[in-house]
Scaffold this active site. Structure first.
Site, PDB file in Angstrom:
ATOM      1  N   GLU A 125      -6.684 -15.150   9.742  1.00  0.00           N
ATOM      2  CA  GLU A 125      -5.035 -14.948   9.527  1.00  0.00           C
ATOM      3  C   GLU A 125      -4.814 -16.258   9.094  1.00  0.00           C
ATOM      4  OE1 GLU A 125      -3.010 -12.094   9.103  1.00  0.00           O
ATOM      5  OE2 GLU A 125      -4.378 -10.887  10.733  1.00  0.00           O
ATOM      6  N   TYR A 158       4.787 -13.612  11.288  1.00  0.00           N
ATOM      7  CA  TYR A 158       3.521 -12.794  10.718  1.00  0.00           C
ATOM      8  C   TYR A 158       2.697 -12.671  11.653  1.00  0.00           C
ATOM      9  CZ  TYR A 158      -0.637 -10.523   8.631  1.00  0.00           C
ATOM     10  OH  TYR A 158      -1.521  -9.766   8.857  1.00  0.00           O
ATOM     11  N   ASP A 181       3.288  -7.688   6.632  1.00  0.00           N
ATOM     12  CA  ASP A 181       3.072  -8.864   5.534  1.00  0.00           C
ATOM     13  C   ASP A 181       3.063  -8.113   4.096  1.00  0.00           C
ATOM     14  OD1 ASP A 181       1.250  -6.226   5.294  1.00  0.00           O
ATOM     15  OD2 ASP A 181      -0.598  -7.366   5.296  1.00  0.00           O
ATOM     16  N   CYS A 197      -3.038   1.929  -1.657  1.00  0.00           N
ATOM     17  CA  CYS A 197      -0.727   1.466  -2.492  1.00  0.00           C
ATOM     18  C   CYS A 197      -0.984   0.032  -2.959  1.00  0.00           C
ATOM     19  CB  CYS A 197       0.267   2.161  -1.373  1.00  0.00           C
ATOM     20  SG  CYS A 197       2.139   2.240  -2.050  1.00  0.00           S
ATOM     21  N   CYS A 246      -2.131   7.210  -5.530  1.00  0.00           N
ATOM     22  CA  CYS A 246      -1.943   8.116  -5.749  1.00  0.00           C
ATOM     23  C   CYS A 246      -2.330   9.077  -4.616  1.00  0.00           C
ATOM     24  CB  CYS A 246      -0.561   8.445  -5.566  1.00  0.00           C
ATOM     25  SG  CYS A 246       1.001   6.641  -6.544  1.00  0.00           S
ATOM     26  N   CYS A 290      -3.734   8.956  -1.348  1.00  0.00           N
ATOM     27  CA  CYS A 290      -3.282   8.986  -0.372  1.00  0.00           C
ATOM     28  C   CYS A 290      -2.617   9.329   0.975  1.00  0.00           C
ATOM     29  CB  CYS A 290      -1.941   8.136  -1.014  1.00  0.00           C
ATOM     30  SG  CYS A 290      -0.574   7.295   0.398  1.00  0.00           S
ATOM     31  N   CYS A 297       5.946  10.958  -0.112  1.00  0.00           N
ATOM     32  CA  CYS A 297       6.155   9.615   0.077  1.00  0.00           C
ATOM     33  C   CYS A 297       7.444  10.199  -1.068  1.00  0.00           C
ATOM     34  CB  CYS A 297       5.857   9.326  -1.017  1.00  0.00           C
ATOM     35  SG  CYS A 297       5.950   7.218  -1.807  1.00  0.00           S
TER      36      CYS A 297
END
Length: 292
Positions: free
Chosen positions: A35, A118, A136, A190, A197, A200, A206
């Site tokens: 991280e 986070y 995030d 995305c 799309c 997705c 959406c």
């Protein structure tokens, strides 16, 4: 189950990339290091550095026993080298406060150097399997488009955690998958500039797609150009000192041909102020190494 959860879980099980920190038994220390490295750095650059880091320092105590300058050297060209210094300090704190074990509690994680909301939640969820919303930049974009119908998210806000919390299943294991899936979807489908799309799993629900993909103000902070910047100068100074470590380098011999002498001096001064460089007897060295 909340509206986005089921399609995200199904998609993630088939589409998730095979990344080290997602493998069984990777551990909390490895998750924490990953991280730190992933902040503002692409995955493909992080993976080899992460593997080398964990080979050299498989536990927080191993890193804590090394001089902080070794961490800065090992960080190499990952960028934003203060992260290396913060990670070293966090390792010392984990050794001294938590008997060498990365804490599980979010508040205890937040008390460590260099760890924000986070990262603390990511470690608690992905290493320990606890149920928290993890948000995030990629997650925020997915939520902005799928739920709010906006092309880009607004500035980070506490409401982001509330929005993600609303999408998490009650089941703890499934909630961790939804957190990871939302980030993964934002990273590979995305995306900010060229969303796919057609691939997705949220396309049919959406709000942004249903509204005809309206444009919205992009309020993301723009990163300054690297070429010719103080960041580039700082990187050149650190490269010189990494190559010489653990020895010190005469100050006059550190990037002496840099085209802007004032910028060079400013970079050195800022690195000293940040604790990334030590100065003594007109020599510069990485922190924590004994004088030669």
């Amino acid at each position: 189950m909340p509206g986005l959860a089921a399609p995200l879980i199904a998609w993630y099980r088939d589409a998730a990339r095979d990344l080290p920190w997602r493998r069984e038994g990777f551990g909390a220390w490895g998750t924490l290091v990953s991280e730190f490295m992933l902040q503002q750095t692409p995955v493909n650059r992080v993976v080899p550095h992460l593997e080398a880091w964990l080979t050299r320092w498989p536990t927080p105590a191993d890193l804590a026993a090394s001089p902080p300058g070794d961490a800065v050297t090992q960080w190499a060209n990952l960028g934003y080298p203060r992260r290396a210094l913060w990670l070293h300090r966090a390792a010392v704190e984990i050794r001294d406060r938590h008997d060498g074990v990365v804490p599980r509690d979010v508040e205890a994680l937040l008390a460590l150097t260099g760890i924000g909301d986070y990262t603390a939640r990511a470690v608690a969820v992905f290493a320990y399997g606890d149920r928290h919303p993890v948000v995030d930049t990629n997650t925020r974009r997915v939520l902005a488009r799928a739920i709010e119908g906006r092309a880009q998210p607004g500035p980070p806000h506490r409401r982001d955690l509330e929005a993600m919390e609303a999408e998490l299943p009650a089941d703890v294991a499934e909630s961790a998958i939804v957190n990871a899936a939302a980030m993964e979807l934002g990273a590979i489908v995305c995306t900010a500039r060229a969303p796919r799309c057609e691939a997705c799993p949220l396309a049919t629900q959406c709000a942004w797609r249903a509204a005809g993909y309206p444009a919205s103000e992009d309020r993301r902070r723009k990163q300054a150009t690297y070429e010719g910047s103080d960041r580039q100068t700082r990187g050149a100074v650190l490269k010189t000192l990494r190559e010489a470590a653990p020895a010190a380098v005469p100050a006059f011999a550190v990037i002496p041909q840099w085209p802007d002498a004032a910028q060079r001096d400013r970079a050195i001064d800022s690195l000293i102020a940040d604790g990334l460089v030590e100065a003594a007897d007109e020599h510069l060295r990485l922190p924590g190494h004994p004088a030669s």
